[in-house]
Design a protein around this motif. Structure first.
Motif, PDB file in Angstrom:
ATOM      1  N   VAL A   1       0.774  -1.072   0.010  1.00 39.81           N
ATOM      2  CA  VAL A   1      -0.075  -0.039  -0.071  1.00 39.81           C
ATOM      3  C   VAL A   1       0.808   1.314   0.017  1.00 39.81           C
ATOM      4  O   VAL A   1       1.763   1.140   0.661  1.00 39.81           O
ATOM      5  CB  VAL A   1      -0.768   0.072   1.306  1.00 39.81           C
ATOM      6  N   ILE A   2       0.742   2.082  -0.901  1.00 42.80           N
ATOM      7  CA  ILE A   2       1.502   3.344  -1.116  1.00 42.80           C
ATOM      8  C   ILE A   2       0.651   4.749  -0.684  1.00 42.80           C
ATOM      9  O   ILE A   2      -0.746   4.874  -1.387  1.00 42.80           O
ATOM     10  CB  ILE A   2       2.104   3.353  -2.322  1.00 42.80           C
ATOM     11  N   ASN A   3       0.831   5.284   0.152  1.00 37.78           N
ATOM     12  CA  ASN A   3       0.266   6.719   0.606  1.00 37.78           C
ATOM     13  C   ASN A   3       0.796   7.706  -0.088  1.00 37.78           C
ATOM     14  O   ASN A   3       1.840   8.350   0.204  1.00 37.78           O
ATOM     15  CB  ASN A   3       0.364   6.776   2.177  1.00 37.78           C
ATOM     16  N   TYR A   4       0.231   8.101  -1.141  1.00 29.99           N
ATOM     17  CA  TYR A   4       0.831   9.357  -1.979  1.00 29.99           C
ATOM     18  C   TYR A   4       1.141  10.504  -1.061  1.00 29.99           C
ATOM     19  O   TYR A   4       1.822  11.196  -1.502  1.00 29.99           O
ATOM     20  CB  TYR A   4      -0.153   9.799  -3.201  1.00 29.99           C
ATOM     21  N   ASP A   5       0.082  10.909  -0.284  1.00 35.99           N
ATOM     22  CA  ASP A   5       0.146  11.805   0.675  1.00 35.99           C
ATOM     23  C   ASP A   5      -0.489  11.671   1.960  1.00 35.99           C
ATOM     24  O   ASP A   5      -1.127  10.328   1.982  1.00 35.99           O
ATOM     25  CB  ASP A   5      -0.388  13.103   0.206  1.00 35.99           C
ATOM     26  N   MET A   6       0.212  12.011   3.022  1.00 38.95           N
ATOM     27  CA  MET A   6      -0.459  11.768   4.531  1.00 38.95           C
ATOM     28  C   MET A   6      -1.787  12.184   4.590  1.00 38.95           C
ATOM     29  O   MET A   6      -2.083  13.364   4.424  1.00 38.95           O
ATOM     30  CB  MET A   6       0.705  12.328   5.363  1.00 38.95           C
ATOM     31  N   PRO A   7      -2.859  11.475   5.006  1.00 43.21           N
ATOM     32  CA  PRO A   7      -4.085  11.858   4.997  1.00 43.21           C
ATOM     33  C   PRO A   7      -4.220  13.016   6.491  1.00 43.21           C
ATOM     34  O   PRO A   7      -3.188  12.900   7.147  1.00 43.21           O
ATOM     35  CB  PRO A   7      -4.826  10.600   5.784  1.00 43.21           C
ATOM     36  N   LYS A   8      -5.365  13.620   6.409  1.00 47.42           N
ATOM     37  CA  LYS A   8      -5.568  14.421   7.405  1.00 47.42           C
ATOM     38  C   LYS A   8      -5.888  14.210   8.725  1.00 47.42           C
ATOM     39  O   LYS A   8      -5.652  14.600   9.836  1.00 47.42           O
ATOM     40  CB  LYS A   8      -6.641  15.472   7.100  1.00 47.42           C
ATOM     41  N   GLU A   9      -6.365  12.761   9.011  1.00 48.30           N
ATOM     42  CA  GLU A   9      -6.461  12.211  10.159  1.00 48.30           C
ATOM     43  C   GLU A   9      -5.622  10.892  10.322  1.00 48.30           C
ATOM     44  O   GLU A   9      -5.835  10.108   9.447  1.00 48.30           O
ATOM     45  CB  GLU A   9      -8.101  11.681  10.488  1.00 48.30           C
ATOM     46  N   ILE A  10      -5.226  10.611  11.619  1.00 49.54           N
ATOM     47  CA  ILE A  10      -4.506   9.308  11.616  1.00 49.54           C
ATOM     48  C   ILE A  10      -5.185   7.827  11.671  1.00 49.54           C
ATOM     49  O   ILE A  10      -4.987   6.922  11.191  1.00 49.54           O
ATOM     50  CB  ILE A  10      -3.841   9.218  13.023  1.00 49.54           C
ATOM     51  N   GLU A  11      -6.791   7.985  12.038  1.00 55.40           N
ATOM     52  CA  GLU A  11      -7.610   7.018  11.585  1.00 55.40           C
ATOM     53  C   GLU A  11      -7.812   6.522  10.218  1.00 55.40           C
ATOM     54  O   GLU A  11      -7.628   5.299   9.885  1.00 55.40           O
ATOM     55  CB  GLU A  11      -8.992   7.688  11.975  1.00 55.40           C
ATOM     56  N   ASP A  12      -7.565   7.706   9.351  1.00 56.81           N
ATOM     57  CA  ASP A  12      -7.544   7.209   7.903  1.00 56.81           C
ATOM     58  C   ASP A  12      -6.351   6.513   7.378  1.00 56.81           C
ATOM     59  O   ASP A  12      -6.229   5.683   6.643  1.00 56.81           O
ATOM     60  CB  ASP A  12      -7.766   8.569   7.055  1.00 56.81           C
ATOM     61  N   TYR A  13      -5.253   7.105   8.218  1.00 62.65           N
ATOM     62  CA  TYR A  13      -4.046   6.036   7.702  1.00 62.65           C
ATOM     63  C   TYR A  13      -4.006   4.619   8.049  1.00 62.65           C
ATOM     64  O   TYR A  13      -3.457   3.843   7.667  1.00 62.65           O
ATOM     65  CB  TYR A  13      -2.799   6.886   8.520  1.00 62.65           C
ATOM     66  N   VAL A  14      -4.744   4.323   9.459  1.00 61.50           N
ATOM     67  CA  VAL A  14      -4.671   3.008  10.056  1.00 61.50           C
ATOM     68  C   VAL A  14      -5.611   2.344   9.031  1.00 61.50           C
ATOM     69  O   VAL A  14      -5.005   0.971   8.851  1.00 61.50           O
ATOM     70  CB  VAL A  14      -5.132   3.057  11.382  1.00 61.50           C
TER      71      VAL A  14
END
Length: 627
Positions: free
Chosen positions: A504-517
């Motif tokens: 999984v590649i996150n092109y940019d860091m999401p605004k909330e840490i929940e979305d990252y998880v």
């Protein structure tokens, strides 16, 4: 004649007054004479009233003299306190001086409790009628399912040993026992055979405790990391409940559903629908059980395709809130007999955007229902709210709420904004396909999709701006390995199961840490390992980077120097000793982030800004309509 009588009458009255006053004297002509003793000085009304109050206060301050003949019951008569002559404001000031001054940490903790309490006072899981009538359910629903005798006879110590072995944390009263195999759960052979065909031979930790809890009819809050098998926990018991209802009395047109599952996105609703349909078809094919109808109710599809299930009466309903509300308002679906409600990704369902929708849906229920809430990220705000709204809930927790999947290797790289799209090709070489790429907005998704196609990469893309046919085609092509890369926004981050995905590649860091998880949880599922690569740069918020820093430390992952160099303003909460309470939870009770607290939560601040903007627009519209 009349005059003489009046004079005589006046003389009689004067004589009577004179006789009654010893200080007055009469002269020889019977005239009243006044002496100096008759003079009474004038006292103003204000002074007389003040004197009256002084006498009354004097009487109240004196101890009450009791006679021996007075009954003993008068001992409880109210008396003035020792400081009755001191003003209440002065007494409060004196008490405040005696209190121990609070430290800055204690003041901030009190403020956090007040903020959290204000956020947990909502009652979204009750209908307007139930709130108006103050309806309270005290006992959970009863079902016909019972665990085997040898499991019921196990001691509490034996059950706790099983939970400890599987790392299961539970809260609640009369918790059903954990069961370590599907056969001991008394499931039909057709279901066990179907699960084996899917490669599921033994239950996961959340299923070991969750399935017996739901089968027993208890309300439940399920918290487990992504890819742990939560979908089976709430889908399988609903299929069993529908089967029991159909066997007892077959459904007729206009009846149903017996239970429903609410999902926040169309893709997740479609996936849940496929899981439920697979079990129902397995029961009919392998077990000669009656046919069960599952209805998918979501936007972007024509309900004419499911007209048969809708006409005959669905047993199970899988829906998104928007389309479900429309069907309920048109009277096409009846929830009078529905007594099972599950909310997948419940932290999103109960959040600000869905609160009104959920309450509106609740108003169509006619009685008590078994309510289940499931998510990988369940902040304390949602947990406290749910405990007050559910009936004797059982909380089943496998790992910390909001923690990252330990089977995922997390790599964080600093990449400049203009170099990210070029660096994608190099990142794709880390693992073989399939690969999932997340971007924050639709334009970035389209740009990445077009760039990879030009470079000869087989890829598909989905986001909220595409129609449902395109979105379903992209998901199907990616699951069937017809496309190597899927580029998506957060619509694909929650709940979707891609079994073979390795990167999984996150092109940019999401605004909330929940979305990252949720994003990185699309890999490393069902015990498999995976890799998650995240791009960060100066455009990333410092607060979200702090959350990422402590999330990596919690998962024992490598922390890059750029994150280690970040200064934490909440460091005082992390060092025990002094005025700080030891064992204090160092996370945000609103969103679960580890790098900030609720007093500076970016998610809470975003919700406040959204509320303020909606109020402004509402008032602006009202003002415009007045002219």
């Amino acid at each position: 004649m009349l005059r003489d009588r009046l004079l005589d009458l006046g003389l009689c009255i004067s004589n009577t007054c004179a006789m009654s006053s010893p200080k007055r004297k009469r002269d020889d002509d019977n005239q009243i004479q006044f002496t100096d003793d008759d003079y009474v000085p004038y006292v103003p009304v204000r002074e007389r009233r003040a004197e009256k109050y002084r006498k009354l206060a004097t009487v109240l301050r004196k101890p009450v003299e009791r006679e021996d003949s007075e009954p003993d019951s008068d001992q409880d008569a109210p008396r003035a306190g020792p400081q009755s002559n001191v003003a209440l404001i002065d007494q409060a000031a004196e008490l405040k001086k005696k209190e121990k001054p609070k430290s800055e940490v204690e003041k901030e903790l009190e403020l956090e409790k007040q903020i959290l309490q204000a956020q947990t006072q909502k009652k979204a899981l009750f209908s307007a009628q139930e709130l108006a009538k103050d309806v309270h359910y005290t006992e959970p629903l009863k079902t016909s399912w019972r665990p085997p005798r040898h499991i019921r006879e196990m001691s509490s110590a034996q059950l706790d040993e099983i939970r400890q072995k599987w790392h299961i944390l539970v809260e609640g009263n009369d918790i059903p026992p954990p069961i370590k195999s599907f056969k001991e759960m008394r499931l039909p052979d057709a279901i066990v055979r179907h699960l084996k065909e899917k490669g599921i031979t033994k239950p996961t930790p959340i299923q070991v405790q969750g399935l017996p809890t739901v089968l027993s009819g208890r309300d439940m809050i399920g918290i487990a990391f992504t890819g742990s098998g939560k979908t089976l926990v709430f889908t399988l018991p609903l299929v069993m409940l529908a089967l029991e209802a159909e066997v007892k009395l077959p459904f007729v047109p206009g009846e149903g559903p017996v239970g429903m599952i609410l999902c926040p996105s169309r893709e997740l609703a479609r996936q849940t629908y496929d899981v439920a349909m697979g079990m129902c078809q397995a029961l009919e094919r392998h077990g000669n059980f009656p046919s069960l109808r599952v209805l998918l109710c979501m936007g972007g599809i024509s309900m004419a395709e499911q007209a048969d299930a809708l006409r005959k009466g669905p047993h199970i309903l899988v829906a998104t809130p928007g389309r479900l509300q429309d069907m309920l308002e048109k009277g096409k679906i009846n929830l009078a007999g529905c007594r099972y409600l599950c909310m997948d990704e419940a932290d999103r369902m109960i959040d600000l955007g869905f609160e009104d929708d959920v309450r509106n849906i609740m108003s169509y229920f006619k009685g008590q229902r078994q309510t289940l809430l499931f998510s990988a990220t369940m902040p304390k705000k949602i947990q406290n709210f749910a405990k007050s709204a559910l009936v004797q809930p059982v909380v089943v927790n496998v790992g910390r709420a909001g923690a990252a999947n330990l089977d995922v290797i997390q790599e964080v790289e600093y990449v400049k904004q203009e170099a990210k799209i070029v660096y994608l090709l190099e990142c794709l070489q880390k693992t073989p396909p399939p690969v999932l790429i997340f971007a924050e907005n639709k334009n970035d998704v389209d740009d990445i999709h077009e760039y990879l196609l030009l470079k000869g990469v087989d890829c598909v893309a989905i986001h909220g701006g595409k129609d449902q046919a395109e979105r379903e085609y992209a998901i199907k092509a990616f699951k069937e390995s017809k496309a190597d890369v899927l580029v998506a926004t957060d619509v694909a981050s929650k709940g979707l199961d891609f079994a073979q995905i390795q990167h999984v590649i996150n092109y940019d860091m999401p605004k909330e840490i929940e979305d990252y998880v949720h994003r990185i949880g699309r890999t490393g599922r069902s015990g498999k390992t995976g890799v998650a690569t995240t791009f960060i740069n100066r455009n990333s918020s410092e607060q979200i980077l702090l959350d990422l820093k402590y999330l990596l430390k919690e998962a024992k992952q490598r922390v890059p120097p750029v994150l280690e160099a970040l200064e934490d303003p909440n460091e005082k909460f992390r060092k025990p000793g002094g005025d700080i309470v030891e064992g204090l939870d160092v996370d945000c009770t609103f969103c679960g982030g580890l790098g900030h607290r609720i007093t500076n939560c970016p998610k809470l601040e975003a919700q406040r800004r959204q509320q303020m903007s909606s109020h402004r627009s509402m008032h602006a519209g009202a003002g415009a309509g007045e002219y």
